[in-house]
Design a protein around this motif. Structure first.
Motif, PDB file in Angstrom:
ATOM      1  N   VAL A 220      41.737 -43.966  32.201  1.00 42.73           N
ATOM      2  CA  VAL A 220      41.482 -42.813  33.102  1.00 42.73           C
ATOM      3  C   VAL A 220      41.599 -41.498  32.322  1.00 42.73           C
ATOM      4  O   VAL A 220      41.080 -40.472  32.753  1.00 42.73           O
ATOM      5  CB  VAL A 220      42.460 -42.777  34.317  1.00 42.73           C
ATOM      6  CG1 VAL A 220      42.227 -43.958  35.244  1.00 42.73           C
ATOM      7  CG2 VAL A 220      43.900 -42.709  33.856  1.00 42.73           C
TER       8      VAL A 220
ATOM      9  N   GLY B 121      35.377 -47.011  35.273  1.00 49.81           N
ATOM     10  CA  GLY B 121      35.456 -46.653  33.862  1.00 49.81           C
ATOM     11  C   GLY B 121      34.074 -46.300  33.315  1.00 49.81           C
ATOM     12  O   GLY B 121      33.901 -45.299  32.601  1.00 49.81           O
TER      13      GLY B 121
ATOM     14  N   GLY C  32      36.715 -51.611  39.340  1.00 52.51           N
ATOM     15  CA  GLY C  32      37.524 -50.861  38.368  1.00 52.51           C
ATOM     16  C   GLY C  32      36.725 -50.619  37.101  1.00 52.51           C
ATOM     17  O   GLY C  32      36.686 -49.506  36.554  1.00 52.51           O
TER      18      GLY C  32
ATOM     19  N   ALA D  19      40.683 -57.291  29.376  1.00 52.60           N
ATOM     20  CA  ALA D  19      42.010 -56.662  29.367  1.00 52.60           C
ATOM     21  C   ALA D  19      42.023 -55.562  30.413  1.00 52.60           C
ATOM     22  O   ALA D  19      40.973 -55.050  30.788  1.00 52.60           O
ATOM     23  CB  ALA D  19      42.287 -56.067  27.994  1.00 52.60           C
TER      24      ALA D  19
ATOM     25  N   ARG E 128      39.166 -42.230  26.474  1.00 56.49           N
ATOM     26  CA  ARG E 128      37.744 -42.613  26.544  1.00 56.49           C
ATOM     27  C   ARG E 128      36.967 -42.049  25.345  1.00 56.49           C
ATOM     28  O   ARG E 128      36.075 -42.688  24.820  1.00 56.49           O
ATOM     29  CB  ARG E 128      37.115 -42.112  27.848  1.00 56.49           C
ATOM     30  CG  ARG E 128      37.631 -42.845  29.075  1.00 56.49           C
ATOM     31  CD  ARG E 128      36.701 -42.657  30.248  1.00 56.49           C
ATOM     32  NE  ARG E 128      36.566 -41.281  30.678  1.00 56.49           N
ATOM     33  CZ  ARG E 128      37.396 -40.651  31.498  1.00 56.49           C
ATOM     34  NH1 ARG E 128      38.444 -41.284  31.988  1.00 56.49           N
ATOM     35  NH2 ARG E 128      37.192 -39.397  31.855  1.00 56.49           N
TER      36      ARG E 128
ATOM     37  N   LEU F 117      43.266 -51.783  31.055  1.00 52.70           N
ATOM     38  CA  LEU F 117      43.716 -50.624  30.275  1.00 52.70           C
ATOM     39  C   LEU F 117      43.803 -49.408  31.200  1.00 52.70           C
ATOM     40  O   LEU F 117      42.859 -48.611  31.283  1.00 52.70           O
ATOM     41  CB  LEU F 117      42.732 -50.353  29.116  1.00 52.70           C
ATOM     42  CG  LEU F 117      43.105 -49.169  28.220  1.00 52.70           C
ATOM     43  CD1 LEU F 117      44.280 -49.512  27.309  1.00 52.70           C
ATOM     44  CD2 LEU F 117      41.906 -48.737  27.374  1.00 52.70           C
TER      45      LEU F 117
HETATM   46  P1  ATP Z   1      38.441 -57.250  39.472  1.00 49.46           P
HETATM   47  O1  ATP Z   1      37.637 -56.865  40.688  1.00 49.46           O
HETATM   48  O2  ATP Z   1      38.185 -58.660  39.081  1.00 49.46           O
HETATM   49  O3  ATP Z   1      39.887 -56.872  39.511  1.00 49.46           O
HETATM   50  P2  ATP Z   1      37.884 -54.837  38.071  1.00 49.46           P
HETATM   51  O4  ATP Z   1      36.796 -54.439  37.155  1.00 49.46           O
HETATM   52  O5  ATP Z   1      37.939 -54.134  39.401  1.00 49.46           O
HETATM   53  O6  ATP Z   1      37.824 -56.398  38.244  1.00 49.46           O
HETATM   54  P3  ATP Z   1      40.254 -53.386  37.153  1.00 49.46           P
HETATM   55  O7  ATP Z   1      41.477 -53.883  36.462  1.00 49.46           O
HETATM   56  O8  ATP Z   1      40.421 -52.648  38.427  1.00 49.46           O
HETATM   57  O9  ATP Z   1      39.296 -54.650  37.319  1.00 49.46           O
HETATM   58  O10 ATP Z   1      39.452 -52.414  36.139  1.00 49.46           O
HETATM   59  C1  ATP Z   1      39.180 -52.830  34.813  1.00 49.46           C
HETATM   60  C2  ATP Z   1      39.455 -51.702  33.864  1.00 49.46           C
HETATM   61  O11 ATP Z   1      38.566 -50.598  34.141  1.00 49.46           O
HETATM   62  C3  ATP Z   1      40.847 -51.092  33.935  1.00 49.46           C
HETATM   63  O12 ATP Z   1      41.809 -51.818  33.240  1.00 49.46           O
HETATM   64  C4  ATP Z   1      40.609 -49.715  33.294  1.00 49.46           C
HETATM   65  O13 ATP Z   1      40.566 -49.830  31.896  1.00 49.46           O
HETATM   66  C5  ATP Z   1      39.206 -49.374  33.794  1.00 49.46           C
HETATM   67  N1  ATP Z   1      39.291 -48.484  34.977  1.00 49.46           N
HETATM   68  C6  ATP Z   1      39.620 -48.827  36.233  1.00 49.46           C
HETATM   69  N2  ATP Z   1      39.636 -47.758  37.069  1.00 49.46           N
HETATM   70  C7  ATP Z   1      39.309 -46.681  36.291  1.00 49.46           C
HETATM   71  C8  ATP Z   1      39.139 -45.261  36.528  1.00 49.46           C
HETATM   72  N3  ATP Z   1      39.317 -44.735  37.741  1.00 49.46           N
HETATM   73  N4  ATP Z   1      38.785 -44.474  35.495  1.00 49.46           N
HETATM   74  C9  ATP Z   1      38.610 -44.987  34.266  1.00 49.46           C
HETATM   75  N5  ATP Z   1      38.752 -46.301  33.966  1.00 49.46           N
HETATM   76  C10 ATP Z   1      39.087 -47.143  34.959  1.00 49.46           C
END
Ligand code: ATP
Length: 320
Positions: A78, A109, A105, A72, A83, A74
């Motif tokens: 941030v 997190g 991302g 998912a 958290r 979320l």
């Molecule tokens: P993909 O590269 O396949 O898109 P990803 O892990 O980069 O995967 P994101 O949607 O960017 O996918 O991040 C997944 C989740 O991590 C977000 O939905 C959020 O809950 C968390 N997240 C992303 N950036 C941050 C941040 N700067 N601080 C805290 N949590 C974060």
């Protein structure tokens, strides 16, 4: 050492995530540790969707695409207060380490959780191959094979109709999928974000190609560089090559993981457990020159990706 660990998948799904979940679970259980699965990424962590996993819970998942844990997005993660709810859920079950599977991302997190005192270990799962500290991410090889399969089929139609086809490939800001696929498929041209896109040079190349009487042309381009429909119209107008654009889209993310991804996910999953056993904290698993390794989250998020692209890019233009 009686440890309790948890595992979640977050961000975009990637083929091989299940193989990594299986490897982490089985390697940890062999150590005599307890394993908790968290459903739906960071959302599940704050909603308390934690379940204790046994060996059987990861049976028959090695070959399945996607993630059995669900994922998912979320954005609220941030917020430190959000958290904190997740941290309280980990504490409630006495969990000392959280293994996160995802892309950058997800790593952002996890880094924030590390700063709040929670040990996290990252496993790079994304088809884009855009993570620092590893030559390959889990899912890249499967997506590459899917793309190669699709482009081989597109070539049949392109050739039969004497067309140029411009194929948009995933990768976000990383051109690995397009470049590797370009070599695999014998494309006529690749356009990747690491190299400046010279529209006129492409059009001149394709015009020469057409004027020489070639029956078809395949151009692979990474997403987000330009509007491929517009590029197809420009190409047709300038070169007189009948041109179509095809966006491969989400088909690239799905499917049963390739052999290479199953092996990579299994190695990385077992290595994540090894890192915890060694008392390492806040590390991201990687593979460099076929050796398992790890970097810390800060480096994985801010470092520069090792570029194997230059060599491959030169090879592509030498042999096309
Ligand atoms: P993909 O590269 O396949 O898109 P990803 O892990 O980069 O995967 P994101 O949607 O960017 O996918 O991040 C997944 C989740 O991590 C977000 O939905 C959020 O809950 C968390 N997240 C992303 N950036 C941050 C941040 N700067 N601080 C805290 N949590 C974060």
């Amino acid at each position: 050492m009686n440890k309790k660990i948890a595992i979640l998948t977050s961000g975009g799904d990637a083929p091989g995530m299940n193989a990594a979940i299986r490897a982490v679970t089985r390697a940890a259980l062999q150590e005599g540790w307890e394993v908790f699965a968290i459903y739906n990424g960071y959302k599940g962590l704050i909603d308390g969707e934690l379940y204790k996993f046994s060996r059987k819970d990861v049976s028959e998942i090695l070959y399945r695409g996607g993630t059995i844990l669900g994922t998912a997005r979320l954005p609220e993660f941030v917020d430190p207060n959000v958290r904190q709810k997740g941290i309280e859920n980990l504490k409630k079950y006495g969990i000392d380490t959280l293994i996160v599977l995802g892309g950058d991302g997800t790593y952002h997190g996890a880094q924030k959780l590390v700063e709040m005192g929670i040990n996290c270990i990252g496993i790079p799962c994304t088809i884009d191959n855009d993570i620092v500290g590893t030559d390959f991410t889990i899912g890249f090889d499967t997506a590459l094979n899917t793309i190669v399969n699709a482009v081989d089929k597109i070539r049949d139609t392109s050739s039969s109709h004497q067309r140029c086809t411009i194929v948009e490939i995933m990768g976000r800001y990383c051109g690995d999928l397009a470049l590797w696929a370009g070599i695999c498929c014998g494309a006529e041209y690749v356009i990747i974000p690491e190299k400046e896109f010279n529209r006129q040079e492409l059009l001149d190349n394709l015009k020469t190609h057409h004027d020489q009487g070639r029956r078809h042309a395949i151009v692979l381009i990474t997403e987000k560089i330009t509007d491929v429909e517009e590029l197809a119209r420009d190409t047709e107008e300038y070169t007189e090559f009948e041109t179509r654009a095809t966006v491969l889209g989400y088909i690239q993310r799905g499917g049963s993981p390739s052999g290479a991804d199953r092996v990579l996910a299994s190695r990385m999953g077992a290595y994540a457990v090894e890192l915890i056993k060694q008392g390492k904290e806040g590390r991201c698993v990687g593979i460099i020159d076929n050796q398992l390794t790890s970097t810390d989250f800060v480096e994985a998020l801010n470092g520069k990706k090792r570029q194997t692209n230059d060599n491959l890019y030169n090879v592509f233009f030498k042999i096309r």
